[in-house]
Write a protein that holds these residues in place. Sequence first.
Motif, mmCIF file in Angstrom:
data_model
loop_
_atom_site.group_PDB
_atom_site.id
_atom_site.type_symbol
_atom_site.label_atom_id
_atom_site.label_comp_id
_atom_site.label_asym_id
_atom_site.label_seq_id
_atom_site.Cartn_x
_atom_site.Cartn_y
_atom_site.Cartn_z
ATOM 1 N N ALA A 67 35.352 -8.217 42.129
ATOM 2 C CA ALA A 67 34.449 -8.632 40.491
ATOM 3 C C ALA A 67 33.484 -10.072 41.091
ATOM 4 C CB ALA A 67 35.258 -9.124 39.589
ATOM 5 N N LEU A 68 33.976 -11.331 42.273
ATOM 6 C CA LEU A 68 33.292 -11.887 42.203
ATOM 7 C C LEU A 68 32.433 -11.736 43.048
ATOM 8 C CD1 LEU A 68 33.995 -14.913 41.870
ATOM 9 C CD2 LEU A 68 35.109 -15.047 43.827
ATOM 10 N N GLY A 69 32.535 -10.239 43.723
ATOM 11 C CA GLY A 69 31.293 -10.101 44.886
ATOM 12 C C GLY A 69 29.805 -9.504 44.151
ATOM 13 N N ALA A 70 30.309 -8.855 43.110
ATOM 14 C CA ALA A 70 29.123 -8.276 42.298
ATOM 15 C C ALA A 70 28.587 -9.745 41.302
ATOM 16 C CB ALA A 70 29.849 -7.346 41.688
ATOM 17 N N LEU A 71 29.143 -10.658 41.305
ATOM 18 C CA LEU A 71 28.871 -10.899 40.507
ATOM 19 C C LEU A 71 28.018 -12.196 41.415
ATOM 20 C CD1 LEU A 71 28.142 -12.823 37.558
ATOM 21 C CD2 LEU A 71 31.124 -14.257 37.865
ATOM 22 N N ALA A 72 28.759 -12.098 43.142
ATOM 23 C CA ALA A 72 27.325 -13.289 43.568
ATOM 24 C C ALA A 72 26.289 -13.137 43.745
ATOM 25 C CB ALA A 72 28.402 -13.440 44.639
ATOM 26 N N CYS A 73 26.493 -10.986 44.117
ATOM 27 C CA CYS A 73 25.374 -10.415 43.981
ATOM 28 C C CYS A 73 24.467 -10.759 42.466
ATOM 29 C CB CYS A 73 25.351 -8.910 44.258
ATOM 30 S SG CYS A 73 26.656 -8.949 46.083
ATOM 31 N N LEU A 74 24.986 -10.792 41.694
ATOM 32 C CA LEU A 74 23.741 -10.774 40.616
ATOM 33 C C LEU A 74 23.451 -12.075 40.154
ATOM 34 C CD1 LEU A 74 23.120 -10.012 37.833
ATOM 35 C CD2 LEU A 74 25.192 -10.478 36.579
ATOM 36 N N VAL A 75 24.059 -13.462 40.873
ATOM 37 C CA VAL A 75 23.250 -14.494 40.955
ATOM 38 C C VAL A 75 22.174 -14.574 41.962
ATOM 39 C CG1 VAL A 75 24.221 -16.918 41.890
ATOM 40 C CG2 VAL A 75 25.848 -16.122 40.539
ATOM 41 N N ARG A 76 22.766 -14.225 43.174
ATOM 42 C CA ARG A 76 21.980 -13.376 44.129
ATOM 43 C C ARG A 76 20.135 -13.066 43.238
ATOM 44 N NH1 ARG A 76 22.472 -9.925 48.697
ATOM 45 N NH2 ARG A 76 22.128 -8.841 47.045
ATOM 46 N N ASP A 77 20.411 -12.049 43.398
ATOM 47 C CA ASP A 77 19.132 -10.809 42.325
ATOM 48 C C ASP A 77 18.261 -11.975 41.733
ATOM 49 O OD1 ASP A 77 19.648 -8.916 44.567
ATOM 50 O OD2 ASP A 77 20.929 -7.923 42.835
ATOM 51 N N THR A 78 19.571 -12.687 40.941
ATOM 52 C CA THR A 78 18.549 -12.997 39.658
ATOM 53 C C THR A 78 18.465 -14.734 40.303
ATOM 54 O OG1 THR A 78 20.335 -12.971 38.321
ATOM 55 C CG2 THR A 78 18.942 -14.225 37.747
ATOM 56 N N ALA A 79 18.180 -15.226 40.938
ATOM 57 C CA ALA A 79 17.626 -16.306 41.660
ATOM 58 C C ALA A 79 16.666 -15.701 42.447
ATOM 59 C CB ALA A 79 18.222 -16.002 42.543
ATOM 60 N N ARG A 80 16.568 -14.850 43.085
ATOM 61 C CA ARG A 80 15.476 -14.165 43.823
ATOM 62 C C ARG A 80 13.908 -13.103 43.044
ATOM 63 N NH1 ARG A 80 17.914 -10.278 48.554
ATOM 64 N NH2 ARG A 80 18.149 -11.778 49.921
ATOM 65 N N GLU A 81 14.969 -12.627 40.716
ATOM 66 C CA GLU A 81 14.029 -12.472 40.668
ATOM 67 C C GLU A 81 13.084 -13.015 39.965
ATOM 68 O OE1 GLU A 81 11.794 -9.676 37.571
ATOM 69 O OE2 GLU A 81 12.615 -9.755 39.768
ATOM 70 N N ALA A 82 13.954 -14.239 39.984
ATOM 71 C CA ALA A 82 13.217 -15.842 39.638
ATOM 72 C C ALA A 82 11.719 -16.228 40.255
ATOM 73 C CB ALA A 82 14.588 -17.555 38.590
ATOM 74 N N ASP A 83 12.101 -16.788 41.695
ATOM 75 C CA ASP A 83 11.196 -16.533 41.851
ATOM 76 C C ASP A 83 9.982 -15.826 42.531
ATOM 77 O OD1 ASP A 83 13.097 -18.308 43.696
ATOM 78 O OD2 ASP A 83 14.043 -17.297 44.882
ATOM 79 N N ARG A 84 10.198 -14.654 42.306
ATOM 80 C CA ARG A 84 9.161 -13.438 42.272
ATOM 81 C C ARG A 84 8.469 -13.793 41.161
ATOM 82 N NH1 ARG A 84 7.782 -9.036 39.556
ATOM 83 N NH2 ARG A 84 8.706 -8.903 38.072
#
Length: 151
Positions: free
Chosen positions: A61-78
């Motif tokens: 669960a923590l790995g999935a949440l970490a990926c969600l943080v990373r993907d959300t940050a990348r989408e904000a950058d995009r």
Amino acid sequence: MTHRISRIRGTAARTNMPSKPARSAPGPQISPGPGTQSVRTVLGDDGYRPLTDQCLRRGTALGALACLVRDTAREADRLHGKLRRHAAQVRDYLGDVLNPRLDAESVPVTGLLANTGHTTDLHAARFAQQMNQLVLVLENYQAAARHTGTA
């Protein structure tokens, strides 16, 4: 086939040739975007490294949440990049329209920002929404990491 367009709406005729890059094209991105930078600021270097390591751990669960943080940050950058590119296009458009060397009769009297203003508002609202989403996801990640003792 070539379609001519007016000076106000564009500066060149449309052709089947590849278009030239915009004159205000952003340069290479040296620093991370605001999403990634926010994550780095909140977590610090000591917290950012485990975040990237946890993304590699599949099935947790923590790995999935970490990926969600990373993907959300990348989408904000995009989205931030998209907003900046659109703002540069609007600036160029206004520079062309309000050029003092142009005939005053060719400058539109109304609707100067009709499409550009609305689209800019949409890009800005979407970026703000994504940054708010990043804050929520990051708070949940930090709470989960504290709970599991990895923070």
